[in-house]
Design an enzyme around this catalytic site. Sequence first.
Site, PDB file in Angstrom:
ATOM      1  N   ARG A  17       0.301  11.897   5.778  1.00 11.88           N
ATOM      2  CA  ARG A  17       1.060  10.724   6.164  1.00 11.88           C
ATOM      3  C   ARG A  17       2.378  10.628   5.391  1.00 11.88           C
ATOM      4  NH1 ARG A  17      -0.571   4.920   3.432  1.00 11.88           N
ATOM      5  NH2 ARG A  17       0.793   3.726   4.801  1.00 11.88           N
ATOM      6  N   TYR A  22       4.702   9.402   0.207  1.00  9.58           N
ATOM      7  CA  TYR A  22       3.410   9.414  -0.479  1.00  9.58           C
ATOM      8  C   TYR A  22       3.021  10.783  -1.050  1.00  9.58           C
ATOM      9  CZ  TYR A  22       3.047   4.871   1.762  1.00  9.58           C
ATOM     10  OH  TYR A  22       3.284   3.581   2.176  1.00  9.58           O
ATOM     11  N   ASN A  75      -5.761  -0.191  -4.621  1.00  6.45           N
ATOM     12  CA  ASN A  75      -4.604  -0.018  -3.747  1.00  6.45           C
ATOM     13  C   ASN A  75      -5.054  -0.467  -2.363  1.00  6.45           C
ATOM     14  OD1 ASN A  75      -2.458   0.675  -2.175  1.00  6.45           O
ATOM     15  ND2 ASN A  75      -2.251   2.758  -2.956  1.00  6.45           N
ATOM     16  N   HIS A  81      -0.214  -7.190   1.417  1.00  7.55           N
ATOM     17  CA  HIS A  81       0.874  -8.095   1.761  1.00  7.55           C
ATOM     18  C   HIS A  81       0.417  -9.325   2.553  1.00  7.55           C
ATOM     19  CE1 HIS A  81       2.954  -4.651   0.240  1.00  7.55           C
ATOM     20  NE2 HIS A  81       2.622  -3.904   1.273  1.00  7.55           N
ATOM     21  N   ASP A  88      -9.205 -13.483  -2.201  1.00  4.19           N
ATOM     22  CA  ASP A  88     -10.341 -14.335  -2.588  1.00  4.19           C
ATOM     23  C   ASP A  88     -11.472 -13.496  -3.182  1.00  4.19           C
ATOM     24  OD1 ASP A  88      -9.077 -16.639  -1.839  1.00  4.19           O
ATOM     25  OD2 ASP A  88     -10.224 -16.947   0.009  1.00  4.19           O
ATOM     26  N   GLU A  99      -3.791  -4.145  -9.535  1.00  8.22           N
ATOM     27  CA  GLU A  99      -3.263  -3.742  -8.220  1.00  8.22           C
ATOM     28  C   GLU A  99      -2.330  -2.557  -8.442  1.00  8.22           C
ATOM     29  OE1 GLU A  99      -1.224  -6.883  -5.964  1.00  8.22           O
ATOM     30  OE2 GLU A  99       0.211  -5.358  -5.301  1.00  8.22           O
ATOM     31  N   ILE A 102       1.262   3.603  -4.804  1.00  2.88           N
ATOM     32  CA  ILE A 102       1.843   4.935  -5.014  1.00  2.88           C
ATOM     33  C   ILE A 102       3.364   4.831  -5.001  1.00  2.88           C
ATOM     34  CG2 ILE A 102       2.106   7.208  -3.938  1.00  2.88           C
ATOM     35  CD1 ILE A 102      -0.833   6.776  -2.879  1.00  2.88           C
ATOM     36  N   SER A 103       3.887   4.122  -4.006  1.00  2.29           N
ATOM     37  CA  SER A 103       5.343   3.974  -3.867  1.00  2.29           C
ATOM     38  C   SER A 103       5.811   2.728  -4.611  1.00  2.29           C
ATOM     39  CB  SER A 103       5.709   3.859  -2.380  1.00  2.29           C
ATOM     40  OG  SER A 103       5.168   2.670  -1.826  1.00  2.29           O
ATOM     41  N   ARG A 108      11.365  -0.926  -1.061  1.00  7.63           N
ATOM     42  CA  ARG A 108      11.124  -0.656   0.369  1.00  7.63           C
ATOM     43  C   ARG A 108      11.362  -1.931   1.201  1.00  7.63           C
ATOM     44  NH1 ARG A 108       5.634   2.427   1.020  1.00  7.63           N
ATOM     45  NH2 ARG A 108       6.560   2.814   3.074  1.00  7.63           N
ATOM     46  N   ARG A 112       7.021  -5.671   2.119  1.00  3.80           N
ATOM     47  CA  ARG A 112       6.214  -5.040   1.064  1.00  3.80           C
ATOM     48  C   ARG A 112       6.454  -5.670  -0.316  1.00  3.80           C
ATOM     49  NH1 ARG A 112       4.266  -0.452   3.833  1.00  3.80           N
ATOM     50  NH2 ARG A 112       5.788   0.327   5.313  1.00  3.80           N
TER      51      ARG A 112
HETATM   52  C1  DQA Z   1       1.083   1.370  -0.524  1.00  2.00           C
HETATM   53  C2  DQA Z   1       2.283   0.490  -0.157  1.00  2.00           C
HETATM   54  C3  DQA Z   1       1.941  -0.407   1.025  1.00  2.00           C
HETATM   55  O1  DQA Z   1       3.060  -1.224   1.358  1.00  2.00           O
HETATM   56  C4  DQA Z   1       1.581   0.453   2.220  1.00  2.00           C
HETATM   57  O2  DQA Z   1       1.216  -0.366   3.318  1.00  2.00           O
HETATM   58  C5  DQA Z   1       0.526   1.453   1.926  1.00  2.00           C
HETATM   59  C6  DQA Z   1       0.584   2.175   0.653  1.00  2.00           C
HETATM   60  C7  DQA Z   1       1.421   2.349  -1.670  1.00  2.00           C
HETATM   61  O3  DQA Z   1       0.482   2.859  -2.264  1.00  2.00           O
HETATM   62  O4  DQA Z   1       2.587   2.642  -1.928  1.00  2.00           O
HETATM   63  O5  DQA Z   1      -0.325   1.752   2.749  1.00  2.00           O
HETATM   64  O6  DQA Z   1       0.046   0.518  -0.988  1.00  2.00           O
END
Ligand code: DQA
Length: 147
Positions: A17, A22, A75, A81, A88, A99, A102-103, A108, A112
Amino acid sequence: MKILIINGPNLNMLGAREKEIYGETTLADMNNDIANFAKEYGIETVFYQSNIEGELCGAIQQVKSTYGADGIVLNAGAYTHYSHAIGDALGSVKVPKVEVHISNVHARENFRHLSVLADNCNGVICGFGADSYKLACLAIKGILDRG
Ligand code: DQA
């Protein structure tokens, strides 16, 4: 010390993907890398992935009963979002929670930039690829070690 590492929707597609965002590593290879890193610090890891919101809530709720873990690295992918259900679920368990992304979600699209999970976590780490998860494991170890 054991940490449950949860990945949400589309993270099973890592390596295939949007590689420019990523990377090329698969989820299995990334998890292996994280497990080896954590082991060096005496941290045992257990991994869970689901594309389904309710299943992610279930894994969070069962952090102790099913996984016997002392903390959660999450993650939640795009659910981050907008999923108040996952927020909850995080609020319902009393273990350290981090939390991760990766990005760098803040570099972005606007949607996000909002996390509805962060207020139920001890902290957030994003933008460091697989290292985001490793840093989160160390952060949880720090919390647990301090008692
Ligand atoms: C993500 C960032 C999110 O916005 C996105 O929807 C993902 C991956 C990340 O790991 O960068 O699926 O959580």
